[in-house]
Design an enzyme around this catalytic site. Structure first.
Site, PDB file in Angstrom:
ATOM      1  N   TYR A  36      22.802  79.763  34.949  1.00 58.17           N
ATOM      2  CA  TYR A  36      22.700  81.151  35.489  1.00 58.17           C
ATOM      3  C   TYR A  36      21.245  81.437  36.095  1.00 58.17           C
ATOM      4  O   TYR A  36      19.970  80.760  35.802  1.00 58.17           O
ATOM      5  CB  TYR A  36      22.644  82.286  34.192  1.00 58.17           C
ATOM      6  CG  TYR A  36      23.971  82.257  33.661  1.00 58.17           C
ATOM      7  CD1 TYR A  36      24.914  83.143  34.174  1.00 58.17           C
ATOM      8  CD2 TYR A  36      24.144  81.915  32.127  1.00 58.17           C
ATOM      9  CE1 TYR A  36      26.282  83.298  33.759  1.00 58.17           C
ATOM     10  CE2 TYR A  36      25.165  81.988  31.853  1.00 58.17           C
ATOM     11  CZ  TYR A  36      26.225  82.633  32.347  1.00 58.17           C
ATOM     12  OH  TYR A  36      27.608  82.812  31.983  1.00 58.17           O
ATOM     13  N   LYS A  62      12.913  80.271   0.749  1.00 55.02           N
ATOM     14  CA  LYS A  62      13.201  81.637   1.421  1.00 55.02           C
ATOM     15  C   LYS A  62      13.950  81.063   2.847  1.00 55.02           C
ATOM     16  O   LYS A  62      13.885  80.388   3.168  1.00 55.02           O
ATOM     17  CB  LYS A  62      11.908  82.356   1.511  1.00 55.02           C
ATOM     18  CG  LYS A  62      10.832  81.792   2.696  1.00 55.02           C
ATOM     19  CD  LYS A  62       9.773  82.492   2.667  1.00 55.02           C
ATOM     20  CE  LYS A  62       8.714  82.032   3.639  1.00 55.02           C
ATOM     21  NZ  LYS A  62       7.648  82.912   3.908  1.00 55.02           N
TER      22      LYS A  62
END
Length: 364
Positions: A256, A35
Site C-alpha cells: 500500500y 496483568k
C-alpha cells in the site's frame, strides 16, 4: 476463527525466568505481575504455570483478580489499581484480594463501606513517578488512617513504583529511593519497590516483595538491554507461514502507498500476518524477521493480514516455511527497537485470532 499465525508458548521458560528473579533478590518474596492477559500470554495459562513457584500474583484491576479466584487460584492476589467503588471493595474483601490504595476517595470508601471481613491493603506512595499514589511525605498520616480503619487487615504494605529503573544509572532512581526511604524510615509494614528492571539492576530497591513483570516473559526490562545477557528465555515465539514468493524488477513498488521500491531485482516473500493479528502497522521497512535460512528485512507497509519481506539473500526460502516475527532466534526487544517501540507493546498486542500452542521444554 483462528489464523495460520501462531504464538508458540513455553511454560517452562516462565518458570526459568522467575528463577532468575529469585536468584537476583533471594531475600524477597515474589508477586508475579500477570496483568494485561499476562502481557499477551494468557492470564490463566500463565497463572497455572507459575502458581507452584511464586508467592502471589499482581494484576491491574479487580476483574483480573476475580478471574483468577474463580479459576481456583488461592495464592495472595494484589489489584494494583485498587478498587473503583464500594461494590468492588466488598467483592475484593469477600474473595481475599489485596488492594492498592492510592487516592483519598479510596480511603473514604474503606472507612464507610460495610465489609464481610477486613481487606489487605498496599499503600501506594508517589516517590517521583507522578502517576498514582499519595505524596511520599504523607506516608505517616495515610498509614495511621489505614491502621485506625477497622476494614483494614494487618499493617499495610508500603509500596512505590520507579520511573527510570530501566536505566539504573539515572539520578531519578537514587532520588526516588531516598524519598521513599526517608518517608517510611520509622513506619511499620513490609516494603515493595522493585519491578523487573530494579530486580536486575537496583539491589537497593529489593524489598519484602518484588514485582517482576516483563522479565517473566523473557524480554529484557532494560532500555538498552539484551535478555540473553541476563539468561532470560523467550516464552512467546510468534510465527506465521510464508504463503507466496515472487520476483520484482528494480523500480517496482511493494504494498500500500508504494512506500517501498525495489533497488535491485528482488525476491519478495508474503507472510500471513498483519496488524489485525497484532503485528504493528507502524513498523518500518528493515525490521527483521527470521526464517530457517536466516534473517530477512520487512519491506513495504504492514497490511491487515499480510506483510512482505525481502528474500533476495535467502534463495532457499520457499512457500510453507515458518517465519518468526519474534521469540526464539529473534529477541522481541531487538524487534521493538527496530520498530521504535518497546517489547511490552509488541507482546500485549497479539490478537485473539492468533493460534496459541504450548510447547514443552526451554528455549535455547
Amino acid at each position: 476463527m483462528k489464523r495460520a499465525a501462531t504464538a508458540r508458548l513455553r511454560p517452562a521458560a516462565l518458570v526459568h525466568n522467575l528463577g532468575i528473579a529469585r536468584r537476583a533478590a533471594p531475600r524477597s518474596r515474589v508477586m508475579a505481575v500477570i496483568k494485561a492477559e499476562a502481557y499477551g500470554h494468557g492470564l490463566l495459562r500463565v497463572a497455572d504455570a507459575l502458581a507452584p513457584h511464586t508467592d502471589g500474583f499482581a494484576v491491574s484491576c479487580l476483574e483480573e483478580a476475580f478471574a483468577l479466584r474463580n479459576a481456583g487460584h488461592a495464592l495472595p492476589l494484589l489489584a494494583l489499581q485498587g478498587f473503583r467503588d464500594g461494590h468492588e471493595l466488598v467483592h475484593a474483601a469477600r474473595q481475599g484480594i489485596a488492594v492498592a490504595v492510592h487516592d483519598p476517595v479510596q480511603l473514604r470508601l474503606l472507612e464507610t463501606t460495610p465489609l464481610p471481613r477486613p481487606v489487605r491493603v498496599w499503600l501506594k506512595l508517589d516517590s517521583g513517578m507522578g502517576r498514582l499514589g499519595f505524596p511520599a511525605e504523607d506516608a505517616f498520616v495515610r498509614l495511621r488512617a489505614l491502621q485506625n480503619c477497622a476494614n483494614v487487615a494487618t499493617s499495610p504494605v508500603l509500596m512505590t513504583h520507579l520511573a527510570c529503573a530501566d536505566e539504573p544509572g539515572r539520578a531519578e532512581n537514587a532520588a526516588q529511593l531516598a524519598r521513599f526511604e526517608a518517608a517510611t524510615r520509622d513506619l511499620p509494614g513490609e516494603r515493595s519497590l522493585a519491578n523487573s528492571a530494579a530486580i536486575l539492576g537496583l539491589p537497593r530497591a529489593h524489598g519484602d516483595w518484588n514485582r517482576p513483570g516483563i522479565l517473566l516473559y523473557g524480554a529484557s526490562p532494560m532500555a538498552d538491554g539484551d535478555a540473553r545477557r541476563h539468561g532470560l528465555q523467550p516464552v512467546m515465539t510468534l510465527q506465521a507461514p510464508l504463503v507466496a514468493v515472487h520476483d520484482l524488477a528494480p523500480g517496482d513498488a511493494v504494498g500500500y502507498g508504494a512506500t517501498f521500491r525495489c533497488r535491485r531485482p528482488t525476491r519478495v516473500g508474503v507472510v500471513a500476518i498483519g496488524y489485525a493479528d497484532g503485528y504493528p502497522r507502524h513498523v518500518p521497512s528493515g525490521v527483521p524477521v527470521c526464517l530457517p535460512q536466516g534473517r530477512a528485512p520487512l519491506i513495504g507497509r504492514v497490511s491487515m493480514d499480510l506483510i512482505t519481506i525481502d528474500l533476495t539473500d535467502l534463495p532457499g526460502a520457499a512457500v510453507g516455511d515458518p517465519v518468526t516475527l519474534w521469540g526464539e532466534g529473534l529477541p522481541v526487544e531487538e524487534v521493538a527497537r527496530a520498530a521504535e517501540t518497546i517489547s511490552y507493546d509488541l507482546l500485549c498486542a497479539v490478537a485473539g485470532r492468533v493460534r496459541v500452542e504450548e510447547v514443552a521444554g526451554n528455549a535455547h
